[in-house]
Design a protein around this motif. Structure first.
Motif, PDB file in Angstrom:
ATOM      1  N   GLU A   1       3.443  12.561   7.737  1.00  0.00           N
ATOM      2  CA  GLU A   1       4.464  11.722   7.554  1.00  0.00           C
ATOM      3  C   GLU A   1       6.169  12.358   8.098  1.00  0.00           C
ATOM      4  O   GLU A   1       6.763  11.778   8.554  1.00  0.00           O
TER       5      GLU A   1
ATOM      6  N   LYS B   1       5.212  12.235  11.538  1.00  0.00           N
ATOM      7  CA  LYS B   1       5.487  11.279  12.101  1.00  0.00           C
ATOM      8  C   LYS B   1       7.275  10.744  12.237  1.00  0.00           C
ATOM      9  O   LYS B   1       7.901   9.700  13.368  1.00  0.00           O
TER      10      LYS B   1
ATOM     11  N   SER C   1       0.678  -1.076  -0.115  1.00  0.00           N
ATOM     12  CA  SER C   1       0.106   0.019  -0.236  1.00  0.00           C
ATOM     13  C   SER C   1       0.714   1.386   0.093  1.00  0.00           C
ATOM     14  O   SER C   1       0.502   2.629  -0.652  1.00  0.00           O
ATOM     15  N   SER C   2       2.041   1.012   0.626  1.00  0.00           N
ATOM     16  CA  SER C   2       2.864   2.489   0.992  1.00  0.00           C
ATOM     17  C   SER C   2       4.242   2.266  -0.700  1.00  0.00           C
ATOM     18  O   SER C   2       4.631   2.846  -1.024  1.00  0.00           O
TER      19      SER C   2
HETATM   20  N1  LIG Z   1      10.383   6.026  10.109  1.00  0.00           N
HETATM   21  C1  LIG Z   1       9.618   5.424  10.473  1.00  0.00           C
HETATM   22  N2  LIG Z   1       9.141   6.104  11.504  1.00  0.00           N
HETATM   23  C2  LIG Z   1       7.257   5.739  11.567  1.00  0.00           C
HETATM   24  N3  LIG Z   1       6.363   4.619   9.927  1.00  0.00           N
HETATM   25  C3  LIG Z   1       7.192   4.796   9.009  1.00  0.00           C
HETATM   26  C4  LIG Z   1       9.337   4.997   9.377  1.00  0.00           C
HETATM   27  N4  LIG Z   1       9.741   4.884   8.599  1.00  0.00           N
HETATM   28  C5  LIG Z   1       8.238   4.250   7.022  1.00  0.00           C
HETATM   29  N5  LIG Z   1       7.251   4.240   8.206  1.00  0.00           N
HETATM   30  C6  LIG Z   1       6.051   4.022   8.192  1.00  0.00           C
HETATM   31  O1  LIG Z   1       5.969   2.666   7.330  1.00  0.00           O
HETATM   32  C7  LIG Z   1       4.729   2.494   6.509  1.00  0.00           C
HETATM   33  C8  LIG Z   1       5.217   1.467   5.445  1.00  0.00           C
HETATM   34  O2  LIG Z   1       5.932   0.515   5.461  1.00  0.00           O
HETATM   35  P1  LIG Z   1       5.947  -0.303   4.187  1.00  0.00           P
HETATM   36  O3  LIG Z   1       6.864  -0.499   3.331  1.00  0.00           O
HETATM   37  O4  LIG Z   1       6.138  -1.833   5.059  1.00  0.00           O
HETATM   38  O5  LIG Z   1       5.000  -1.159   3.894  1.00  0.00           O
HETATM   39  P2  LIG Z   1       3.639  -1.573   2.496  1.00  0.00           P
HETATM   40  O6  LIG Z   1       4.000  -2.880   2.457  1.00  0.00           O
HETATM   41  O7  LIG Z   1       3.704  -0.893   1.248  1.00  0.00           O
HETATM   42  O8  LIG Z   1       2.159  -2.087   2.884  1.00  0.00           O
HETATM   43  P3  LIG Z   1       1.509  -2.576   2.931  1.00  0.00           P
HETATM   44  O9  LIG Z   1       1.961  -4.072   3.368  1.00  0.00           O
HETATM   45  O10 LIG Z   1       0.082  -2.630   4.498  1.00  0.00           O
HETATM   46  O11 LIG Z   1       1.036  -3.152   1.311  1.00  0.00           O
HETATM   47  C9  LIG Z   1       4.286   3.865   6.023  1.00  0.00           C
HETATM   48  O12 LIG Z   1       3.127   4.124   6.698  1.00  0.00           O
HETATM   49  C10 LIG Z   1       5.007   4.335   6.819  1.00  0.00           C
HETATM   50  O13 LIG Z   1       4.687   5.956   7.152  1.00  0.00           O
END
Ligand SMILES: Nc1ncnc2c1ncn2[C@@H]1O[C@H](COP(=O)(O)OP(=O)(O)OP(=O)(O)O)[C@@H](O)[C@H]1O
Ligand SMILES: [Mg+2]
Length: 426
Positions: free
Chosen positions: A267, A270, A21-22
């Motif tokens: 973002e 956060k 999703s990200s």
């Molecule tokens: N340093 C950080 N602190 C907090 N959150 C973070 C940090 N770096 C990335 N994120 C968060 O991690 C999330 C993305 O994680 P990830 O890449 O695992 O997701 P994804 O695999 O694309 O999504 P999904 O598995 O839900 O389909 C985002 O919401 C982002 O804000």
């Protein structure tokens, strides 16, 4: 059960595509020896678009990001690919689309040694039962989760053992046909052939857990952008999966709403100042929050950090309370183990380990990919646990791919095999 399939030939390439999703991420690996060792030769990753909590909402947008990401990885791997385009790829199954069922199968072995064929026969029967029950689903995994011979349980490797009857509890994971079709369309338009799907949290576990954790019972929580997914391992097998459609992006939008700032500023706040737990100094530390529609720096709001943490903490607590409820409802009890491994991009927020430990009442550690050599530094973080786990799945667990099982089973009639094939290839 060990894989009946031969390792891929030395020099052949395989690829993993993690459609999140990200972000969307691609890894290309070459088989560097006769034991099937993989060496990463190409990587690509890009912010995703057109996906919400694992569900595709805009085919064209996803297709564009996939093409761009695969192209980047192919360019990096150009020397290895020698002008040939990438073909075979394993992709993640978004947890929102996964359904699990346990099928119980008994096979008569009449005093003979259990053979590999007996095992495939039992697994193929389990697949057939699952297909009959859910005719609208596609088979994703068939895992011999537990086994007993003549009533004696806890058998890890039945092949070679003698007995009268073999009983298997087979963990079958399926997914709705339409969701699979949408994902396949996006991937195949980039001229890639999907050789297998692998549940995202399963892949995350395969890349982050050490052998003892897999053996003794552990729960992996993959905190992504749009989903938090759960995979429980015991006896080195996947025994349970579930998910919650809330992830890091929900934390970001809570911040944007609560502080009237844009999603991109939220973002940034956060990742720079966020925490899952309040500390004594949070009231004294002031942070600068740009307001929506206000470009002028003099119009930024100054807020104590405690206000930001006060927005983040309840959302994370809500996620872990939902995870706790799922685990309680699963009925796994002590099988799920005392150990939790948190991974995924959203697990990087400071203080997460402490609040999850308090809510789940288990030992928690943070997990990142540990099973893949030659990963570039940019992909060694928890956000790439699923991506790297997809390659581990292909390397170590291809005997759980339903089409490999039906092809290896001599028990099914040609017509039954054709039905399974149709189910897997829609
Ligand atoms: N340093 C950080 N602190 C907090 N959150 C973070 C940090 N770096 C990335 N994120 C968060 O991690 C999330 C993305 O994680 P990830 O890449 O695992 O997701 P994804 O695999 O694309 O999504 P999904 O598995 O839900 O389909 C985002 O919401 C982002 O804000
Ligand atoms: Mg993910």
């Amino acid at each position: 059960m060990k894989s009946k399939l031969k390792h891929r030939a030395k020099g052949s390439t395989v690829a993993a595509l993690d459609i999140g999703s990200s972000k969307i991420a691609c890894l290309i690996a070459i088989i560097s020896d006769d034991q099937g060792t993989m060496e990463i030769v190409g990587v690509g990753h890009h912010a995703s678009s057109g996906i919400k909590s694992g569900t595709i909402t805009d085919l064209k947008a996803v297709e564009n990001v996939i093409r761009h990401t695969v192209h980047t990885a192919e360019n990096m791997a150009a020397k290895t690919l020698k002008g040939y385009p990438l073909r075979d790829v394993v992709i993640n199954l978004p947890p929102a689309h996964a359904k699990q069922q346990i099928e119980q199968i008994d096979i008569n072995i009449s005093g003979h040694e259990v053979t590999e064929t007996d095992m495939y026969r039992a697994l193929a029967r389990a697949q057939q039962k699952a297909i009959n029950k859910y005719p609208g689903d596609v088979l994703i995994h068939s895992i011999a989760a537990s086994c007993n011979i003549d009533g004696h349980g806890g058998i890890q490797e039945p092949i070679g053992m003698v007995g009268e009857s073999l009983h298997l509890d087979v963990n079958i994971i399926t997914a709705a046909q339409n969701a699979i079709k949408n994902m396949s369309t996006c991937v195949e338009r980039s001229h890639l052939d999907i050789i297998s799907f692998c549940h995202s949290a399963y892949a995350a576990g395969l890349s982050t857990l050490v052998e003892d954790e897999m053996e003794l019972g552990s729960t992996v929580i993959d905190m992504g952008g749009g989903t938090t997914s759960i995979a429980v391992f015991a006896g080195k097998k996947l025994i349970y999966i579930d998910s919650i459609p809330i992830g890091g992006k929900h934390v970001t939008s809570d911040i944007a709403r609560g502080l009237t700032t844009s999603l991109s500023h939220a973002e940034r706040l956060k990742t720079l100042y966020g925490s899952a737990m309040a500390t004594m100094s949070d009231d004294n530390e002031m942070i600068d929050v740009p307001q929506i529609g206000e470009d002028n720096i003099t119009n930024h709001r100054h807020i104590p950090r405690s206000l930001l943490v006060g927005i983040i903490q309840p959302r994370l607590e809500e996620i872990f309370e939902m995870v706790r409820a799922k685990l309680n409802d699963s009925g796994l009890g002590p099988l799920a183990g005392r150990r939790i491994v948190l991974t995924g991009g959203a697990s990087q927020i400071p203080g997460l380990r402490d609040i999850s430990q308090n809510i789940l009442d288990k030992q928690v550690r943070l997990g990142r990919p540990i099973r893949t050599n030659s990963l570039p530094e940019t992909m060694q973080g928890p956000d790439f646990a699923t991506t790297t786990g997809l390659l581990t799945y292909l390397a170590e667990r291809s005997h759980e791919i339903p089409s490999n099982i039906s092809n290896s089973s001599e028990d099914l009639s040609i017509m039954e095999k054709f039905k399974v094939w149709l189910k897997e290839n829609w």
